[in-house]
Scaffold this active site. Sequence first.
Site, PDB file in Angstrom:
ATOM      1  N   SER A 206      -4.350   8.956  -8.114  1.00 29.66           N
ATOM      2  CA  SER A 206      -4.613  10.047  -7.160  1.00 29.66           C
ATOM      3  C   SER A 206      -5.952  10.735  -7.371  1.00 29.66           C
ATOM      4  O   SER A 206      -6.361  11.549  -6.547  1.00 29.66           O
ATOM      5  CB  SER A 206      -3.471  11.065  -7.159  1.00 29.66           C
ATOM      6  OG  SER A 206      -3.563  11.931  -8.256  1.00 29.66           O
TER       7      SER A 206
ATOM      8  N   LYS B   5      -1.596  21.998 -11.618  1.00 31.62           N
ATOM      9  CA  LYS B   5      -1.458  21.120 -12.790  1.00 31.62           C
ATOM     10  C   LYS B   5      -2.112  21.826 -13.968  1.00 31.62           C
ATOM     11  O   LYS B   5      -3.337  21.934 -14.040  1.00 31.62           O
ATOM     12  CB  LYS B   5      -2.093  19.747 -12.527  1.00 31.62           C
ATOM     13  CG  LYS B   5      -1.881  18.788 -13.693  1.00 31.62           C
ATOM     14  CD  LYS B   5      -2.351  17.363 -13.409  1.00 31.62           C
ATOM     15  CE  LYS B   5      -2.098  16.494 -14.644  1.00 31.62           C
ATOM     16  NZ  LYS B   5      -2.482  15.099 -14.474  1.00 31.62           N
TER      17      LYS B   5
ATOM     18  N   GLU C 275     -17.194  43.089  -5.991  1.00 31.08           N
ATOM     19  CA  GLU C 275     -18.480  43.772  -5.744  1.00 31.08           C
ATOM     20  C   GLU C 275     -18.772  43.960  -4.244  1.00 31.08           C
ATOM     21  O   GLU C 275     -18.511  43.065  -3.447  1.00 31.08           O
ATOM     22  CB  GLU C 275     -19.642  42.928  -6.299  1.00 31.08           C
ATOM     23  CG  GLU C 275     -19.466  42.423  -7.705  1.00 31.08           C
ATOM     24  CD  GLU C 275     -19.545  43.534  -8.722  1.00 31.08           C
ATOM     25  OE1 GLU C 275     -20.258  44.528  -8.470  1.00 31.08           O
ATOM     26  OE2 GLU C 275     -18.865  43.417  -9.757  1.00 31.08           O
TER      27      GLU C 275
ATOM     28  N   THR D 223      -0.282  12.883 -10.269  1.00 34.75           N
ATOM     29  CA  THR D 223      -0.247  14.332 -10.481  1.00 34.75           C
ATOM     30  C   THR D 223      -1.638  14.974 -10.388  1.00 34.75           C
ATOM     31  O   THR D 223      -1.747  16.170 -10.182  1.00 34.75           O
ATOM     32  CB  THR D 223       0.362  14.661 -11.859  1.00 34.75           C
ATOM     33  OG1 THR D 223      -0.389  14.001 -12.868  1.00 34.75           O
ATOM     34  CG2 THR D 223       1.814  14.244 -11.919  1.00 34.75           C
ATOM     35  N   ASP D 224      -2.705  14.153 -10.525  1.00 30.84           N
ATOM     36  CA  ASP D 224      -4.051  14.734 -10.591  1.00 30.84           C
ATOM     37  C   ASP D 224      -4.419  15.537  -9.344  1.00 30.84           C
ATOM     38  O   ASP D 224      -5.036  16.598  -9.435  1.00 30.84           O
ATOM     39  CB  ASP D 224      -5.103  13.641 -10.830  1.00 30.84           C
ATOM     40  CG  ASP D 224      -5.077  13.129 -12.265  1.00 30.84           C
ATOM     41  OD1 ASP D 224      -4.428  13.777 -13.121  1.00 30.84           O
ATOM     42  OD2 ASP D 224      -5.705  12.095 -12.539  1.00 30.84           O
TER      43      ASP D 224
ATOM     44  N   THR E  16       0.822   7.712 -11.608  1.00 29.40           N
ATOM     45  CA  THR E  16       1.409   7.288 -12.880  1.00 29.40           C
ATOM     46  C   THR E  16       2.875   6.921 -12.733  1.00 29.40           C
ATOM     47  O   THR E  16       3.395   6.080 -13.470  1.00 29.40           O
ATOM     48  CB  THR E  16       1.245   8.431 -13.909  1.00 29.40           C
ATOM     49  OG1 THR E  16      -0.147   8.617 -14.114  1.00 29.40           O
ATOM     50  CG2 THR E  16       1.892   8.101 -15.234  1.00 29.40           C
TER      51      THR E  16
ATOM     52  N   TYR F 211      -3.345   3.199 -18.781  1.00 34.47           N
ATOM     53  CA  TYR F 211      -2.513   2.316 -17.960  1.00 34.47           C
ATOM     54  C   TYR F 211      -3.137   2.180 -16.567  1.00 34.47           C
ATOM     55  O   TYR F 211      -4.081   2.893 -16.229  1.00 34.47           O
ATOM     56  CB  TYR F 211      -1.105   2.904 -17.828  1.00 34.47           C
ATOM     57  CG  TYR F 211      -1.142   4.337 -17.363  1.00 34.47           C
ATOM     58  CD1 TYR F 211      -1.216   4.660 -16.017  1.00 34.47           C
ATOM     59  CD2 TYR F 211      -1.156   5.384 -18.288  1.00 34.47           C
ATOM     60  CE1 TYR F 211      -1.302   5.973 -15.597  1.00 34.47           C
ATOM     61  CE2 TYR F 211      -1.242   6.705 -17.879  1.00 34.47           C
ATOM     62  CZ  TYR F 211      -1.313   6.990 -16.530  1.00 34.47           C
ATOM     63  OH  TYR F 211      -1.415   8.284 -16.116  1.00 34.47           O
TER      64      TYR F 211
HETATM   65  N1  ASP Z   1      -4.307   9.712 -12.879  1.00 32.08           N
HETATM   66  C1  ASP Z   1      -2.911   9.778 -12.475  1.00 32.08           C
HETATM   67  C2  ASP Z   1      -2.870  10.058 -10.985  1.00 32.08           C
HETATM   68  O1  ASP Z   1      -3.057  11.168 -10.600  1.00 32.08           O
HETATM   69  C3  ASP Z   1      -2.196  10.828 -13.221  1.00 32.08           C
HETATM   70  C4  ASP Z   1      -0.744  10.994 -12.886  1.00 32.08           C
HETATM   71  O2  ASP Z   1      -0.205  10.491 -11.917  1.00 32.08           O
HETATM   72  O3  ASP Z   1      -0.064  11.707 -13.667  1.00 32.08           O
HETATM   73  O4  ASP Z   1      -2.674   9.150 -10.222  1.00 32.08           O
END
Ligand code: ASP
Length: 329
Positions: free
Chosen positions: A60, A166, A286, A93-94, A13, A27
């Site tokens: 990502s 995340k 367990e 971020t994913d 992103t 996007y």
């Molecule tokens: N879908 C995006 C990615 O991980 C989300 C992000 O970058 O925040 O590339």
Amino acid sequence: MKKHIYILATGGTIAGKAASEAATTGYEAGAIGIADLLAAVPELRQYADVEGEQIASIDSKDMTSAIWLRLAARCKELLAREDVDGVVITHGTDTMEETAYFLHLTVHSAKPIVLTGAMRPATALSADGPMNLLQAVRVAATDEAVGQGVLIVLDGTIESARDAVKMHTTALDTFQSPEVGALGSVHDGEPVFYRGPLRRHTAQSTFSVEGVIELPRVAILYAHADDDGFLVEAAVQSGCQGIVYAGMGNGSIPARAEAALARAAAEGVAVVRSTRSAAGRVTRAEASYEANGFIASDTLNPAKARVLLQLTLLQTDDTAAIRKMFKIY
Ligand code: ASP
């Protein structure tokens, strides 16, 4: 003298392009190249000599182990150079926490590696990418970041790759280390560290991906009411060498799924118990789990437990040895 920080861009992103300035979803991730990312933050050059290259241009969610291996090799090459002081990786971020942990375990250097990204596309009003990139470069250029392992810097916090998760689908402060907290923060551009990671990483890591072209296949299965373990069978038939079971609470496994996992373990598949809970440690719990040869993930969430298991399986399939790795790393 200013430090030389090398930037590796992978998409996400932070490099995202939306149709309007008001759009923060829907996007195209990874549409903007490294040159434009750097041009958007001329302030970077006040704090470091920066140059960059494009490693990938992906959302990502499509991250692959082939790209991880490429990133690890490139970090190794760059950080071995005397004229490079640190690496910043721009990343979606994913899967940032998985890539960060992979590099934390496989790049043998004390020099800083910092991952950053953004929650709003570059074209959005109040995009967070430029500030995150500036903060990441400032962290990578600080002496305190040396020897801290791979770091994630986003929205003013400095987190260890091992612990950061995340936590939120859209919030800017999505990365947190729910069990142990952040290592430090960035205030008015100034990085401050309060503590360091104690688990083994980077320069001390015994994992090597030198010459490795493929990682062992490891599945993550998610616990739920009525789980009768049918996906365990599917994972074994698909050639998985390991299974991470995202159990309930402290890695609890429904009885029928446990029986299926015990059969898989008896056939030589490594079974790690992690948790679908957002925070907390998975302990031995367990007696039957131990007897079945299952391995507790400690505080590693399923995605990170998978990374550690893949790397461990490159070295051994011995349950006791794998258990030891989950205590050390
Ligand atoms: N879908 C995006 C990615 O991980 C989300 C992000 O970058 O925040 O590339």
